[in-house]
Design a protein around this motif. Sequence first.
Motif, PDB file in Angstrom:
ATOM      1  N   UNK A 342       0.839  -1.204   0.000  1.00 30.34           N
ATOM      2  CA  UNK A 342       0.000   0.000   0.000  1.00 30.34           C
ATOM      3  C   UNK A 342       0.867   1.245   0.000  1.00 30.34           C
ATOM      4  N   UNK A 343       1.878   1.249   0.860  1.00 31.75           N
ATOM      5  CA  UNK A 343       2.755   2.422   0.918  1.00 31.75           C
ATOM      6  C   UNK A 343       3.516   2.612  -0.392  1.00 31.75           C
ATOM      7  N   UNK A 344       3.970   1.515  -0.990  1.00 27.72           N
ATOM      8  CA  UNK A 344       4.683   1.630  -2.264  1.00 27.72           C
ATOM      9  C   UNK A 344       3.776   2.170  -3.358  1.00 27.72           C
ATOM     10  N   UNK A 345       2.522   1.734  -3.369  1.00 29.16           N
ATOM     11  CA  UNK A 345       1.594   2.232  -4.378  1.00 29.16           C
ATOM     12  C   UNK A 345       1.310   3.718  -4.183  1.00 29.16           C
ATOM     13  N   UNK A 346       1.119   4.112  -2.933  1.00 26.43           N
ATOM     14  CA  UNK A 346       0.899   5.541  -2.659  1.00 26.43           C
ATOM     15  C   UNK A 346       2.116   6.356  -3.060  1.00 26.43           C
ATOM     16  N   UNK A 347       3.302   5.792  -2.747  1.00 32.07           N
ATOM     17  CA  UNK A 347       4.521   6.518  -3.089  1.00 32.07           C
ATOM     18  C   UNK A 347       4.673   6.647  -4.603  1.00 32.07           C
ATOM     19  N   UNK A 348       4.360   5.598  -5.328  1.00 34.26           N
ATOM     20  CA  UNK A 348       4.449   5.671  -6.783  1.00 34.26           C
ATOM     21  C   UNK A 348       3.461   6.674  -7.361  1.00 34.26           C
TER      22      UNK A 348
END
Length: 579
Positions: A342-348
Amino acid sequence: MRDTEFDGGSESRFLAREARRIVSGEGTALRRVFRAYVAARAVLGCVLVLTPWLMVLMGGRLSLVMLLVCLGYASQAISLWLLPEQGPREGASPATPSRLLRRQWGLTIGVDLLVFSLLHLLDPAAQLNYAALLVLPVLMAGVMTKRLTALATAAFVSLVMLAGAWRTAQTSGFTVALLMQAGLAGVGAFVITLLSGELAQRLAREERAARGSLELARQQARLNRLVLDEMSDGVLVVDRRCRIRAANPSARHMLGPMAAAGISSFDLHDDPAWAGLLAAVEQAYGLGHWPDEQRELTLPQASGPPRTVQVRARFTRRGGIDDDATPPEEICVLFLEDVRSVQARVRQEKLAAMGRVSAGIAHEIRNPLAAIAQANALMLEDALPVPQRKLAGIVEVNVERLKRIVDDVMAVAPGGPLQQQVIDASSEVGRICSDWLATIGAADDAGRRRVELHLPATPVHVLFDTEHLRRVLVNLLDNAWRHGTEAEGAVRLELRAGPHGDGALLTVASDGLPIAPDVERHLFEPFFSTRSRGTGLGLYICRELCERHRAIIDFRPGAAGVRHHNEFRVLMRGAPPQA
């Protein structure tokens, strides 16, 4: 379907269940009817053999001809029942239920017509009404033959009935009642033929629809399994006893080695590491909904740090279908999503939005920046006092720095179609390295000794763009030169064939201080830099350019005792020379 796999939703299970119920057994429904008919003939043959003897015991007379006919019929019916016999033909259209072969028709319906007609005509006024037996071949002809053949069978039976009535009238006197009775029996034979034919056609259509539904259910189940198996989110089906009914591979991976062992179903009580999930499931069943304080759960891992997952839950009821005695049962479906994903998707998403904004800003900065550079160049053409010339020099340096930043931002902005070409990586890397040494003023022997270059003697063809390769390699060399020591061989550049003999692997390593783990996580993020005057776009641009050419760039820290601690690797796709 196996418990280890998802077999679709309740609708798919309902279709599969009902279709299996309809098409269960060996062969089609008409084949089963045929086998039942053959068995019934065998039983009827035995009864016909015993009937004359029973009539003798009750005071009747024994007819040797009828006894022989019954014995012959019983022998034929029992033999046909005991021998393996092929049933009706498969694959016939439901609209034409003519599936009996001529030989099969002759051995069953034909023999029945002959024997029952003979019994009726030998003694039409006998105490036993053998005419009733003619209903059996009429019925089976309507079910298992073409309509024309079935109607011909009914017509034959009607003629036999009329012949029997005429013979009776010859001995006991002609009566209209006997002919009317035979005529009504003939009409009944036609009605039975038509009704049985319609019912057989409907049975064939229903069976065909059931088989089609079963195939659709199987296809839907396979599609559901494929989708669920490929999902990055974990999916668990948990009953009230906290037993895992089904789990996709992602969920098993999140739960740990015990769940990933491939067990069809398992209990949350089996592993102490699942205590948090177990308590949350029990609480959810008690409340009737998933508790808000359990939206995030921590799952310990056998190796590595614990995994935090976000949980979403849906409750559904599973009950019996039609006459199924399965009691209703409440099922909880859990959706697990790794918080890191989830955090990686938000960061992307943030990076993508920031990249679009930055590209727009850089594009707008170009024109005023060019005007400033041009005005400053015109000022430098005049004779200026020393302080003003120093200020103009500062302006010139910072304008060039801003230009590089704008170029870096525009380099990773979405552009036109990618222009790939086949290049010889060995010669291009050597040329880029020589140009880079000349650019930084290190083309002398001392500068060259700081760079250790290893290039293959044979060409290595890869799919890349020359200018993009130059930009990637210059960024990596700049970082290695800046963070490496002054010793000989501080920067090591090597090009060799890929791990599987396809493509090329380019490595740039330096002997500087090892990169800290907290810095390593952010190496390829934009605007992250450990230098006060750095833009933080160098490695980010390298990654974006490599991804455009479907190449892979990563960082690998050196093992203990290795001189070159920091190593960047670029794996490029190979291509044949003639491409």
